[in-house]
Design a protein around this motif. Structure first.
Motif, PDB file in Angstrom:
ATOM      1  N   GLY A  52      36.197  54.808  41.436  1.00  0.00           N
ATOM      2  CA  GLY A  52      35.426  53.579  41.381  1.00  0.00           C
ATOM      3  C   GLY A  52      35.743  52.846  40.101  1.00  0.00           C
ATOM      4  N   GLY A  53      35.877  51.530  40.181  1.00  0.00           N
ATOM      5  CA  GLY A  53      36.263  50.791  38.992  1.00  0.00           C
ATOM      6  C   GLY A  53      35.679  49.394  38.940  1.00  0.00           C
ATOM      7  N   TYR A  54      35.723  48.836  37.738  1.00  0.00           N
ATOM      8  CA  TYR A  54      35.228  47.481  37.481  1.00  0.00           C
ATOM      9  C   TYR A  54      36.230  46.774  36.581  1.00  0.00           C
ATOM     10  N   ARG A  55      36.486  45.499  36.871  1.00  0.00           N
ATOM     11  CA  ARG A  55      37.410  44.701  36.059  1.00  0.00           C
ATOM     12  C   ARG A  55      36.787  43.342  35.763  1.00  0.00           C
ATOM     13  N   TYR A  56      36.916  42.917  34.517  1.00  0.00           N
ATOM     14  CA  TYR A  56      36.526  41.565  34.109  1.00  0.00           C
ATOM     15  C   TYR A  56      37.712  40.913  33.433  1.00  0.00           C
ATOM     16  N   ASN A  57      38.029  39.691  33.830  1.00  0.00           N
ATOM     17  CA  ASN A  57      39.156  38.993  33.233  1.00  0.00           C
ATOM     18  C   ASN A  57      38.754  37.573  32.903  1.00  0.00           C
ATOM     19  N   GLY A  58      38.477  37.330  31.625  1.00  0.00           N
ATOM     20  CA  GLY A  58      38.089  36.008  31.167  1.00  0.00           C
ATOM     21  C   GLY A  58      39.079  35.451  30.174  1.00  0.00           C
ATOM     22  N   GLU A  59      38.749  34.269  29.678  1.00  0.00           N
ATOM     23  CA  GLU A  59      39.659  33.593  28.759  1.00  0.00           C
ATOM     24  C   GLU A  59      39.765  34.329  27.431  1.00  0.00           C
ATOM     25  N   ARG A  60      38.646  34.844  26.928  1.00  0.00           N
ATOM     26  CA  ARG A  60      38.619  35.500  25.622  1.00  0.00           C
ATOM     27  C   ARG A  60      38.561  37.021  25.719  1.00  0.00           C
TER      28      ARG A  60
END
Length: 781
Positions: free
Chosen positions: A576-584
């Motif tokens: 199970g995994g979680y990813r966040y990809n933002g500008e900063r």
């Protein structure tokens, strides 16, 4: 059998990403539900309908970090010394990946040790533009190492799936992960690239490529590439010389896709580094003893038991015998060709075809203590290995309503032969010793000769269903059957001591290996995923190591006994995994658990006075771990990457070894660290870039009972580059400077090639390279 040592290699293109870590890029997403077609024709579902998510600039195909699969971009690879192994790049940038070698490029196949969350390079799947690469371990019996398969400069991106791997990946080795390599297509405009690297130990690497540009109205184009790497060993005698040539032709088919033709060639001529024990490292130091070449007199005397004082001080027969080897070397020649197609046959129907052929031959040299007919106390042993693989993959994807159905087959026939021949060395003072790199003429005896033939067939079927535009579930399975027949075709009984060596057939088969995955983009920039699957590994064989598979047992009688007791290795993987990809900020966290059944090991059973080499089921193993990454980009041009990995990998059974039963329950897996930490800091200002990276590798068990460990270590490096832009006819003229092992750390890199001891120490370690300096210039035109 006394084992011996050897080596491997690799090499730049264009791809743009932002994160130093494995989650390099996320493609622009829309609510259309369209798919992203990958370079190797595998069809991954569109990530979903998360709006306003960042886009990327890409040269070539678009590769999306999706679910458990993460991508490393060309931009990240370019931060390392040109020609650095992709495996070494992965180890510095991807959580859960452990890699060690004995050279700064990470190209020495005999020393290279790769783990993906506890699975070795022989237990994972690997493809190059969809071409199956087979087993990635040393001296492959059914595959081709990525360092030999493609020039590193031509690799545009690397996809790493540390879950179970997709059902459509063509691999009979995959137990817990897949690495997919993609090469860049030729440019539409005529031109080329040149790169020259200089460095420590007389390193001299030249690489270049020429692009034809579009040759006609249909867009036909090709790229021809070449690389040559030459460097002296950082200790001991000899050098390591590698040649590579790649050719790729692409023919667009209107707006329906493309057909590509690939031909890759490589030849590696390499002297090897000696394998060490912990005792040898303590007594000799990292830069101490290596093979005795070119001191033939010392090797001659040592083979008769008259050791130099430093070797005699080792204090045990195993280390003394290992430390008095005269030399070790290898020559490898590889040819890989393929025709691939990725075509849209109808508005809702796509196909992908890969037809491939692979030929490899090799001469692997060592100096065992078989007396020569001349009276010399040792001989030159050369194993002349050969591989011939031919096969194809064919897959289709059909979209109907919210269902995206993917199905296909893979077939491969692999022939492998391995004669081990003995050549005379001269009596002392009676002639010139044979060169470790040949020519190999007039053997006086054949020790043994093995031959194997394997047929592998795989079928897969999967449906990806769009529950919502941003929520998908995939369910499918693959069926795999691999039958190998072979073993000894010649046995020199006076040398092997056996009346009959192993020969026979084994089949690994499973009609239903399920895979279920869920991918949910619940908010902009946020992704949650689950991956669950069962995998099976086909039976392996490797006569060289005498420690890999059922055919490596003592004799035919033991082989027949083993056949009735073993079952193919299997795993169940839960992730199970979680990813966040933002500008900063970019962040990712994975939690995983693996149940590993029927773990097979080559060990010695029986009694101390009557030992028998056998192949046994050591029972169940469990792996549980967590990986987490965080990348910060606080200001333009500055990037700070960190990752932490923790793994708890424990055996669940026991084994009888030399008449004693060892309970391994609760013991940690050999060779893999429980803790890893990786960090890098990079700053780009206009055309200049500077960077620092460091990796902490925790303690690794050396013995099965965990009474000896390899010490933890930090490995750091710095890099700097500047692009001067166009100068005359040159474009993108730039310079790079790199320092490897910045703090000159003494450490053990690769380990375990010659197996692991049940208890105590063993000469199965390779010492990492000391501080090294490299500079390069490059330009396009």
């Amino acid at each position: 059998m006394k084992a011996f040592s050897l080596f491997l290699f690799s090499t730049v293109a264009v791809w743009t990403g932002r994160s130093y870590g494995a989650d390099v890029a996320t493609a622009h997403r829309t609510a259309s539900g369209n798919r992203v077609r990958h370079h190797d024709g595998q069809h991954l579902p569109h990530p979903g309908a998360a709006p306003s998510v960042e886009s990327i600039a890409v040269s070539g195909s678009r590769h999306v970090s999706h679910g458990p699969e993460q991508f490393v971009s060309r931009e990240v690879m370019d931060r390392f010394v040109p020609g650095t192994s992709p495996l070494q790049v992965l180890a510095a940038t991807t959580p859960g990946v452990s890699f060690g070698s004995d050279d700064p490029f990470g190209l020495d196949g005999v020393a290279n040790t790769l783990y993906l969350r506890g699975f070795t390079q022989s237990q994972i799947g690997a493809t190059l533009d969809g071409i199956p690469l087979g087993d990635q371990g040393f001296m492959q019996y059914n595959g081709l190492d990525i360092n030999e398969a493609a020039i590193q400069d031509n690799i545009s991106s690397i996809g790493v799936s540390q879950g179970a791997g997709a059902v459509n990946v063509a691999s009979a080795q995959n137990l817990g992960g897949v690495i997919r390599y993609f090469t860049s297509d030729p440019a539409d405009k005529a031109g080329g690239n040149l790169s020259q690297t200089f460095g420590s130990n007389m390193t001299f690497r030249t690489s270049g490529s020429v692009d034809s540009g579009a040759l006609n109205a249909t867009g036909t184009k090709f790229r021809a590439s070449f690389a040559r790497t030459d460097n002296d060993k950082w200790k001991g005698y000899g050098d390591q010389l590698e040649y590579q040539a790649n050719f790729k032709l692409v023919q667009p088919i209107h707006d329906r896709g493309k057909i590509s033709a690939i031909f890759n060639w490589s030849q590696f001529d390499q002297y090897n580094y000696m394998n060490y024990s912990l005792n040898m490292l303590k007594k000799f130091g990292a830069t101490g003893s290596d093979f005795l070449t070119p001191n033939y007199a010392a090797a001659y005397e040592s083979a008769q038991g008259n050791y130099p004082s430093d070797i005699a001080a080792l204090g045990n027969a195993t280390d003394e015998s290992n430390a008095t080897q005269y030399d070790g070397a290898q020559i490898q020649r590889n040819y890989l060709s393929a025709i691939t197609s990725q075509l849209t046959l109808a508005p809702n129907l796509e196909e992908n075809t890969v037809l491939y052929a692979h030929l490899s031959s090799g001469d692997y040299e060592a100096s065992p203590t078989f007396p020569s007919p001349t009276g010399a106390p040792f001989s030159q042993l050369v194993s002349h290995q050969g591989i011939r693989r031919i096969g194809f993959t064919q897959s289709f994807r059909y979209t109907i309503a919210r269902n995206h159905i993917d199905t296909g087959v893979w077939y491969e026939n692999n022939s492998y032969w391995f004669p081990a021949e003995l050549y005379s060395q001269p009596a002392l003072g009676q002639g010139t010793p044979r060169n470790a790199l040949g020519p190999f003429l007039n053997p006086y005896a054949t020790w043994f000769s093995d031959s194997f033939n394997t047929n592998t067939f795989q079928f897969h079927l999967q449906d990806t269903y769009d529950i919502l535009p941003n929520l998908q579930i995939s369910a499918g399975f693959r069926s795999l059957i691999a039958t190998t027949h072979g073993g000894a075709v010649y046995n020199n009984q006076s040398l092997t001591g056996q009346s009959e060596l192993p020969r026979g057939s084994l089949t690994a088969a499973s009609a239903f290996l399920p895979h279920v995955a869920l991918d949910y983009h619940f908010l902009a920039h946020h992704e949650f995923y689950i991956d669950i699957a069962e995998n099976m590994r086909a039976y392996t064989y490797n006569p060289f190591l005498m420690a890999d598979g059922a055919w490596s047992v003592e004799n035919q009688s033991e082989f027949q006994s083993v056949k009735t007791r073993i079952r193919p290795e299997r795993t169940w993987t839960y992730l199970g995994g979680y990813r966040y990809n933002g500008e900063r900020i970019s962040a990712q966290a994975d939690a995983y658990h693996v149940d590993y059944y029927n773990r097979l090991e080559n060990i010695t059973t029986g009694t101390p006075t009557d030992p028998i080499s056998s192949f046994v089921n050591t029972g169940k193993e469990t792996m549980t771990g967590v990986d987490a990454t965080l990348t910060l980009r606080p200001v333009r041009g500055l990037e700070f990457f960190n990752s932490m990995s923790y793994a708890r990998e424990q055996y669940g059974g026991g084994v009888e070894y030399e008449g004693t039963y060892y309970n391994l329950k609760g013991k940690k897996q050999v060779g893999y660290p429980s803790w890893m930490y990786k960090t890098s800091l990079s700053y780009t200002y206009h055309q200049a870039r500077v960077g620092f990276n460091a990796t902490y590798t925790g303690s690794r068990p050396l013995s099965y009972v965990n009474d000896t460990h390899v010490a933890p270590y930090w490995l750091a490096g710095v890099s700097a580059s500047y692009n001067f832009g166009s100068i005359g006819f040159m474009k993108n003229f730039g310079v790079n400077f790199n320092i490897y092992n910045l703090f000159n750390t003494t450490y053990v890199g690769g380990m375990g090639l010659f197996g692991y001891p049940m208890s105590g120490d063993s000469p199965t370690l390779f010492i990492g390279a000391p501080r090294q300096f490299f500079g390069s210039v490059h330009a396009s035109f």
